[in-house]
Design an enzyme around this catalytic site. Structure first.
Site, short mmCIF file in Angstrom:
data_model
loop_
_atom_site.label_atom_id
_atom_site.label_comp_id
_atom_site.label_asym_id
_atom_site.label_seq_id
_atom_site.Cartn_x
_atom_site.Cartn_y
_atom_site.Cartn_z
N LYS A 15 0.66 -1.44 -0.08
CA LYS A 15 -0.01 -0.12 0.00
C LYS A 15 0.85 1.26 -0.13
O LYS A 15 0.79 2.20 -0.69
CB LYS A 15 -0.92 0.15 1.32
N ARG A 90 -9.22 1.98 9.68
CA ARG A 90 -8.83 0.68 9.96
C ARG A 90 -9.80 -0.24 10.42
O ARG A 90 -9.56 -1.38 10.57
CB ARG A 90 -7.48 0.71 10.93
N ARG A 127 11.55 -6.51 5.12
CA ARG A 127 11.41 -4.75 5.28
C ARG A 127 12.08 -4.87 6.43
O ARG A 127 12.77 -3.82 6.69
CB ARG A 127 9.95 -4.37 5.14
N ARG A 133 12.15 -1.30 10.93
CA ARG A 133 10.84 -0.62 11.77
C ARG A 133 10.64 -1.57 12.94
O ARG A 133 10.60 -2.90 12.92
CB ARG A 133 9.86 -0.91 10.67
N ARG A 144 -0.26 -8.17 13.38
CA ARG A 144 -0.88 -7.16 12.41
C ARG A 144 -1.60 -7.82 11.48
O ARG A 144 -2.91 -7.29 11.17
CB ARG A 144 0.27 -6.61 11.90
P1 ADP Z 1 1.16 -1.87 8.04
O1 ADP Z 1 0.22 -1.37 6.76
O2 ADP Z 1 2.45 -2.59 7.66
O3 ADP Z 1 0.19 -2.38 9.11
P2 ADP Z 1 1.01 1.13 8.82
O4 ADP Z 1 2.04 1.98 8.56
O5 ADP Z 1 -0.05 1.27 8.24
O6 ADP Z 1 1.76 -0.28 8.76
O7 ADP Z 1 0.64 1.05 10.55
C1 ADP Z 1 1.65 0.94 11.62
C2 ADP Z 1 1.01 0.83 12.83
O8 ADP Z 1 0.35 2.13 13.24
C3 ADP Z 1 -0.24 0.02 12.89
O9 ADP Z 1 0.38 -1.37 13.27
C4 ADP Z 1 -1.08 0.59 14.23
O10 ADP Z 1 -0.41 0.33 15.42
C5 ADP Z 1 -0.71 2.16 13.87
N1 ADP Z 1 -1.83 2.53 13.10
C6 ADP Z 1 -1.81 3.12 11.67
N2 ADP Z 1 -3.08 3.61 11.31
C7 ADP Z 1 -3.93 3.35 12.31
C8 ADP Z 1 -5.25 3.55 12.51
N3 ADP Z 1 -5.98 4.15 11.21
N4 ADP Z 1 -6.09 3.41 13.46
C9 ADP Z 1 -5.25 2.74 14.64
N5 ADP Z 1 -3.99 2.51 14.55
C10 ADP Z 1 -3.32 2.80 13.53
#
Ligand code: ADP
Length: 189
Positions: A15, A90, A127, A133, A144
């Site tokens: 994404k 989310r 990654r 990360r 996740r």
């Molecule tokens: P990925 O797509 O690899 O899961 P992201 O960069 O989108 O990674 O998100 C990393 C972390 O940030 C998530 O695992 C969560 O803890 C937090 N996060 C991101 N967006 C949200 C959201 N909309 N609501 C709650 N937590 C979020």
């Protein structure tokens, strides 16, 4: 008039990579809640301090915090003519909060980037080795994926039920191949 696009898909589907390219091609801001939260953690803000441990575990940061952060971001001038949302909403509560704040006008089309689970875990582990990360260790990756299935996947039916089309894009292949599919899906309207 710019476009209001949502990217959906499991962790590791690509994404972020595709969203960056699409946003640049369309001249709209790429709004990634993951990136915004990581920035808050890095700067040691109050939000960052609340989010840090939750993110390391791969759980969701509380809706109220994330919704406030996104509403603030969408109120900025560069988002007036469209944006690409990545990582938000989310879950259905975040989606409902966004709909309530915008009269249901926040998203015009959702793209679902798909890849099979083994491929996803492989990519995330790679990654982890490359970028370091802190939420990319195997246990957190598994959590996740689980959180995605239970919290985020319901959006795939939520949006069509609320008048927003969801188009599926195969996330397997090179970055250029996937990008071409994404552009094709967006051109369909
Ligand atoms: P990925 O797509 O690899 O899961 P992201 O960069 O989108 O990674 O998100 C990393 C972390 O940030 C998530 O695992 C969560 O803890 C937090 N996060 C991101 N967006 C949200 C959201 N909309 N609501 C709650 N937590 C979020």
């Amino acid at each position: 008039m710019g476009r209001k696009i949502l990217f959906l898909g499991p962790p590791g589907a690509g994404k972020g990579t595709q969203a960056t390219r699409v946003a640049r091609a369309l001249g709209i801001p790429h709004i990634s809640t993951g990136a915004m939260l990581r920035d808050n953690v890095a700067r040691g803000t109050e939000l960052g301090m609340k989010a840090d441990a939750i993110m390391k575990a791969g759980d969701l940061v509380p809706d109220t915090l994330v919704v406030a952060m996104v509403e603030d971001r969408l109120g900025q001038e560069d988002a007036a003519c469209g944006y690409l949302l990545d990582g938000f909403p989310r879950n259905t509560s975040q989606a409902a909060a966004l709909d309530a704040a915008t009269g249901g006008e926040a998203i015009e089309i959702a793209l679902l980037l798909e890849a099979d689970e083994d491929e996803l875990v492989d990519r995330l582990l790679k990654r982890a080795a490359e970028e370091g990360r802190s939420d990319d260790n195997e246990e957190t990756i598994r959590n996740r994926q689980q959180v995605y299935r239970s919290e985020t996947e319901p959006l795939i039916t939520y949006y069509p039920e609320n008048g927003v089309p969801v188009r599926t894009v195969d996330g397997l292949g090179t970055i250029d191949e996937v990008f071409a599919r994404v552009v094709g899906a967006l051109a369909e309207g």
